[in-house]
Design a protein around this motif. Structure first.
Motif, PDB file in Angstrom:
ATOM      1  N   PHE B 151       0.803  -1.215   0.000  1.00 57.40           N
ATOM      2  CA  PHE B 151       0.000   0.000   0.000  1.00 57.40           C
ATOM      3  C   PHE B 151       0.836   1.265   0.000  1.00 57.40           C
ATOM      4  O   PHE B 151       0.283   2.352  -0.027  1.00 57.40           O
ATOM      5  CB  PHE B 151      -0.960  -0.014   1.189  1.00 57.40           C
ATOM      6  CG  PHE B 151      -2.116  -0.933   0.960  1.00 57.40           C
ATOM      7  CD1 PHE B 151      -2.085  -2.227   1.420  1.00 57.40           C
ATOM      8  CD2 PHE B 151      -3.214  -0.501   0.245  1.00 57.40           C
ATOM      9  CE1 PHE B 151      -3.145  -3.091   1.179  1.00 57.40           C
ATOM     10  CE2 PHE B 151      -4.282  -1.349   0.005  1.00 57.40           C
ATOM     11  CZ  PHE B 151      -4.244  -2.649   0.474  1.00 57.40           C
ATOM     12  N   ASP B 152       2.146   1.125   0.006  1.00 60.03           N
ATOM     13  CA  ASP B 152       2.987   2.309  -0.165  1.00 60.03           C
ATOM     14  C   ASP B 152       2.758   2.919  -1.533  1.00 60.03           C
ATOM     15  O   ASP B 152       3.124   4.061  -1.788  1.00 60.03           O
ATOM     16  CB  ASP B 152       4.479   1.938  -0.046  1.00 60.03           C
ATOM     17  CG  ASP B 152       4.893   1.780   1.394  1.00 60.03           C
ATOM     18  OD1 ASP B 152       5.712   0.902   1.687  1.00 60.03           O
ATOM     19  OD2 ASP B 152       4.385   2.565   2.227  1.00 60.03           O
ATOM     20  N   ILE B 154       0.140   3.919  -2.719  1.00 58.18           N
ATOM     21  CA  ILE B 154      -0.830   5.021  -2.689  1.00 58.18           C
ATOM     22  C   ILE B 154      -0.152   6.366  -2.439  1.00 58.18           C
ATOM     23  O   ILE B 154      -0.315   7.286  -3.236  1.00 58.18           O
ATOM     24  CB  ILE B 154      -1.938   4.708  -1.675  1.00 58.18           C
ATOM     25  CG1 ILE B 154      -2.694   3.471  -2.158  1.00 58.18           C
ATOM     26  CG2 ILE B 154      -2.893   5.877  -1.543  1.00 58.18           C
ATOM     27  CD1 ILE B 154      -3.597   2.881  -1.153  1.00 58.18           C
ATOM     28  N   PRO B 155       0.634   6.515  -1.354  1.00 62.07           N
ATOM     29  CA  PRO B 155       1.352   7.791  -1.248  1.00 62.07           C
ATOM     30  C   PRO B 155       2.340   7.993  -2.379  1.00 62.07           C
ATOM     31  O   PRO B 155       2.542   9.108  -2.841  1.00 62.07           O
ATOM     32  CB  PRO B 155       2.075   7.709   0.103  1.00 62.07           C
ATOM     33  CG  PRO B 155       1.799   6.395   0.684  1.00 62.07           C
ATOM     34  CD  PRO B 155       0.806   5.694  -0.140  1.00 62.07           C
ATOM     35  N   PHE B 158       0.694   9.742  -5.336  1.00 62.73           N
ATOM     36  CA  PHE B 158       0.455  11.179  -5.165  1.00 62.73           C
ATOM     37  C   PHE B 158       1.745  11.970  -5.206  1.00 62.73           C
ATOM     38  O   PHE B 158       1.790  13.070  -5.755  1.00 62.73           O
ATOM     39  CB  PHE B 158      -0.312  11.433  -3.868  1.00 62.73           C
ATOM     40  CG  PHE B 158      -1.715  10.933  -3.932  1.00 62.73           C
ATOM     41  CD1 PHE B 158      -2.096   9.799  -3.253  1.00 62.73           C
ATOM     42  CD2 PHE B 158      -2.642  11.597  -4.715  1.00 62.73           C
ATOM     43  CE1 PHE B 158      -3.392   9.327  -3.336  1.00 62.73           C
ATOM     44  CE2 PHE B 158      -3.946  11.130  -4.803  1.00 62.73           C
ATOM     45  CZ  PHE B 158      -4.310   9.985  -4.114  1.00 62.73           C
ATOM     46  N   ILE B 159       2.798  11.387  -4.667  1.00 61.78           N
ATOM     47  CA  ILE B 159       4.090  12.063  -4.750  1.00 61.78           C
ATOM     48  C   ILE B 159       4.530  12.127  -6.203  1.00 61.78           C
ATOM     49  O   ILE B 159       5.084  13.126  -6.676  1.00 61.78           O
ATOM     50  CB  ILE B 159       5.131  11.337  -3.879  1.00 61.78           C
ATOM     51  CG1 ILE B 159       4.727  11.449  -2.413  1.00 61.78           C
ATOM     52  CG2 ILE B 159       6.513  11.917  -4.080  1.00 61.78           C
ATOM     53  CD1 ILE B 159       5.545  10.594  -1.496  1.00 61.78           C
ATOM     54  N   ILE B 162       2.821  14.973  -7.876  1.00 61.11           N
ATOM     55  CA  ILE B 162       3.485  16.231  -7.532  1.00 61.11           C
ATOM     56  C   ILE B 162       4.746  16.379  -8.357  1.00 61.11           C
ATOM     57  O   ILE B 162       5.048  17.430  -8.921  1.00 61.11           O
ATOM     58  CB  ILE B 162       3.836  16.277  -6.030  1.00 61.11           C
ATOM     59  CG1 ILE B 162       2.575  16.300  -5.195  1.00 61.11           C
ATOM     60  CG2 ILE B 162       4.707  17.469  -5.720  1.00 61.11           C
ATOM     61  CD1 ILE B 162       2.835  16.276  -3.714  1.00 61.11           C
ATOM     62  N   LEU B 166       5.592  19.236 -11.124  1.00 63.95           N
ATOM     63  CA  LEU B 166       6.714  20.152 -11.014  1.00 63.95           C
ATOM     64  C   LEU B 166       7.534  20.154 -12.288  1.00 63.95           C
ATOM     65  O   LEU B 166       7.967  21.201 -12.767  1.00 63.95           O
ATOM     66  CB  LEU B 166       7.610  19.750  -9.844  1.00 63.95           C
ATOM     67  CG  LEU B 166       7.243  20.291  -8.480  1.00 63.95           C
ATOM     68  CD1 LEU B 166       8.175  19.728  -7.445  1.00 63.95           C
ATOM     69  CD2 LEU B 166       7.312  21.789  -8.484  1.00 63.95           C
ATOM     70  N   SER B 185      14.181  12.419  -1.527  1.00 63.12           N
ATOM     71  CA  SER B 185      14.214  11.796  -0.205  1.00 63.12           C
ATOM     72  C   SER B 185      12.893  11.120   0.102  1.00 63.12           C
ATOM     73  O   SER B 185      12.841  10.181   0.863  1.00 63.12           O
ATOM     74  CB  SER B 185      14.539  12.830   0.862  1.00 63.12           C
ATOM     75  OG  SER B 185      13.516  13.801   0.895  1.00 63.12           O
ATOM     76  N   PHE B 186      11.780  11.581  -0.527  1.00 69.05           N
ATOM     77  CA  PHE B 186      10.523  10.867  -0.308  1.00 69.05           C
ATOM     78  C   PHE B 186      10.568   9.565  -1.071  1.00 69.05           C
ATOM     79  O   PHE B 186      10.213   8.524  -0.568  1.00 69.05           O
ATOM     80  CB  PHE B 186       9.319  11.618  -0.869  1.00 69.05           C
ATOM     81  CG  PHE B 186       9.162  13.000  -0.351  1.00 69.05           C
ATOM     82  CD1 PHE B 186       8.447  13.912  -1.069  1.00 69.05           C
ATOM     83  CD2 PHE B 186       9.710  13.366   0.852  1.00 69.05           C
ATOM     84  CE1 PHE B 186       8.278  15.187  -0.598  1.00 69.05           C
ATOM     85  CE2 PHE B 186       9.548  14.640   1.324  1.00 69.05           C
ATOM     86  CZ  PHE B 186       8.819  15.557   0.587  1.00 69.05           C
ATOM     87  N   PRO B 189      12.895   5.922  -0.078  1.00 65.78           N
ATOM     88  CA  PRO B 189      12.456   4.869   0.841  1.00 65.78           C
ATOM     89  C   PRO B 189      11.255   4.111   0.314  1.00 65.78           C
ATOM     90  O   PRO B 189      11.161   2.909   0.492  1.00 65.78           O
ATOM     91  CB  PRO B 189      12.099   5.602   2.132  1.00 65.78           C
ATOM     92  CG  PRO B 189      12.095   7.031   1.798  1.00 65.78           C
ATOM     93  CD  PRO B 189      12.914   7.223   0.579  1.00 65.78           C
ATOM     94  N   VAL B 190      10.348   4.792  -0.375  1.00 62.26           N
ATOM     95  CA  VAL B 190       9.181   4.080  -0.884  1.00 62.26           C
ATOM     96  C   VAL B 190       9.601   3.048  -1.916  1.00 62.26           C
ATOM     97  O   VAL B 190       9.170   1.916  -1.899  1.00 62.26           O
ATOM     98  CB  VAL B 190       8.193   5.075  -1.532  1.00 62.26           C
ATOM     99  CG1 VAL B 190       7.057   4.340  -2.177  1.00 62.26           C
ATOM    100  CG2 VAL B 190       7.659   5.995  -0.459  1.00 62.26           C
ATOM    101  N   GLU B 193      11.178  -0.625  -1.048  1.00 60.40           N
ATOM    102  CA  GLU B 193      10.426  -1.800  -0.609  1.00 60.40           C
ATOM    103  C   GLU B 193       9.590  -2.462  -1.694  1.00 60.40           C
ATOM    104  O   GLU B 193       9.684  -3.658  -1.879  1.00 60.40           O
ATOM    105  CB  GLU B 193       9.504  -1.442   0.550  1.00 60.40           C
ATOM    106  CG  GLU B 193      10.223  -0.837   1.712  1.00 60.40           C
ATOM    107  CD  GLU B 193       9.297   0.036   2.539  1.00 60.40           C
ATOM    108  OE1 GLU B 193       9.803   0.943   3.197  1.00 60.40           O
ATOM    109  OE2 GLU B 193       8.096  -0.193   2.481  1.00 60.40           O
TER     110      GLU B 193
END
Lengths: 106, 278
Positions: B151-152, B154-155, B158-159, B162, B166, B185-186, B189-190, B193
């Motif tokens: 489920f990572d 999902i964020p 959205f990132i 963004i 940009l 940096s966001f 890590p996502v 995994e």
């Protein structure tokens, strides 16, 4: 095509800004007492989630519902995200979605 | 099974810009598309972005955001009101920013099987084509997949929205504001995994765009140094003055100065706190 009822990405810090509005947050459930569950948000704030049925403890749950106060959400929809989740990314997403990039979301 | 579906989708869907990239890499076609943004690519969007997209000409039914053609898109959201019919499956996708009607044409058994697994209240990733029908924007989906595994996603989606927003803004406005350091940096890590197909999606883009220009903050610093450069004053400008005048925190200033120094645009003078434009 309907953008009238968005759910805002929030963490513990941002909830007070959206009391009474529909929000979404990923929390880690610590305890479940009947109707109300105690959970930890992605920025380590204690939140109370109302309306959650028995959920597996220590799992990450995404809760979508109305923010009832600065530390509680009345859940309408919840989704189990499992027990691995990147809280840092989600936390920073909350900050971006409500800050610089609000126009993309709300 | 998954890769064969992408092959069918790509073959059936000729106008989408996938014909050049390998069909088995539908997920990876986003990096291929993002590298060359002039050609039609697969753009991650939110429903809100779709609702604000400008439309160019009713006959062509072309949508655009920030100057980027927005025909093939990917969304992540929850399925509602799924209605199955003989030839197609209709559902509403709610991604938290809005709801959009989606339609999935069912031609083969694979399509039916894919849609059978999707139920109301489930999170899915949809790849599709934007269409306008009687003034209402809809999505013709050619792939609907559950992100059950992680489920990572999902964020991450959205990132990713963004991020591509940009990048296209950069192209339109000519100044650079990709902020690769904070967004990387966001994403790192996502991507470490989940399934490897997500990993390549944004990295090549960074390398390309970060070389091209300066961050917003860097630009402010270099402009200030340029405006206040006094050839006779060899000491240059103190970082406190930069921080005060530009109203930026000291660590941002120092980071910008380091980047600019690495690019050879500024240099330190009497000590590490005084800088001049090169």
């Amino acid at each position: 095509m309907d953008t009238s009822n968005p759910a805002v990405f929030v963490n513990g810090e941002l909830i007070p800004n959206f009391i009474g509005k529909k929000v979404r947050a990923v929390v880690q459930v610590n305890r479940c007492d009947g109707g109300a569950a105690t959970a930890k948000s992605t920025d380590d704030c204690q939140l109370t989630i109302k309306g959650l049925p028995q959920v597996p403890l220590m799992n990450y749950i995404e809760v979508i519902g109305i923010a009832e106060s600065s530390n509680s959400i009345g859940a309408e929809v919840w989704t189990d995200f499992g027990n691995t989740f990147d809280t840092d990314s989600y936390n920073q997403l909350c900050q971006l979605a409500n800050g610089e990039f609000k126009s993309l979301f709300l | 099974m998954f890769s064969s579906s992408q092959f069918d989708a790509a073959a059936a869907f000729s106008g989408g810009g996938f014909t050049s990239s390998q069909p088995s890499q539908l997920n990876d076609s986003s990096p291929a598309a993002s590298k060359s943004r002039d050609s039609q690519g697969l753009v991650p969007v939110t429903v809100k972005q779709i609702s604000e997209a400008s439309q160019s000409g009713d006959e062509k039914s072309n949508f655009a955001i920030n100057g980027v053609d927005l025909n093939n898109v990917t969304l992540v959201g929850m399925v509602y009101e799924k209605v199955e019919r003989n030839t197609d499956v209709n559902f509403v996708l709610d991604d938290g920013t809005g709801r959009i009607k989606c339609r999935r044409w069912v031609n083969e058994t694979f399509d039916t099987k894919e849609m059978e697994q999707v139920n109301d209240g489930m999170y899915v990733r949809v790849y599709g084509h934007l269409k306008s029908f009687q003034g209402v924007r809809q999505l013709v989906a050619f792939s609907v997949r559950q992100p059950v595994t992680n489920f990572d996603e999902i964020p991450f989606h959205f990132i990713d929205c963004i991020h591509s927003h940009l990048r296209s803004k950069v192209k339109v406005e000519g100044i650079t504001s990709t902020n690769p350091s904070s967004v990387t940096s966001f994403n790192t890590p996502v991507k470490s995994e989940p399934n490897g197909s997500q990993a390549p999606s944004s990295n090549p883009g960074y390398a390309q765009y970060s070389v091209d220009g300066l961050k917003d903050c860097d630009k402010l610093v270099i402009d200030y140094l340029h405006q206040h450069s006094d050839m006779s004053d060899e000491r240059g400008i103190h970082v406190n003055e930069l921080s005060r005048e530009l109203k930026l925190p000291m660590d941002k200033i120092m980071l910008s100065l380091k980047t600019l120094g690495d690019d050879g645009l500024v240099y330190s003078t009497i000590d590490d706190y005084h800088y001049k434009q090169a």
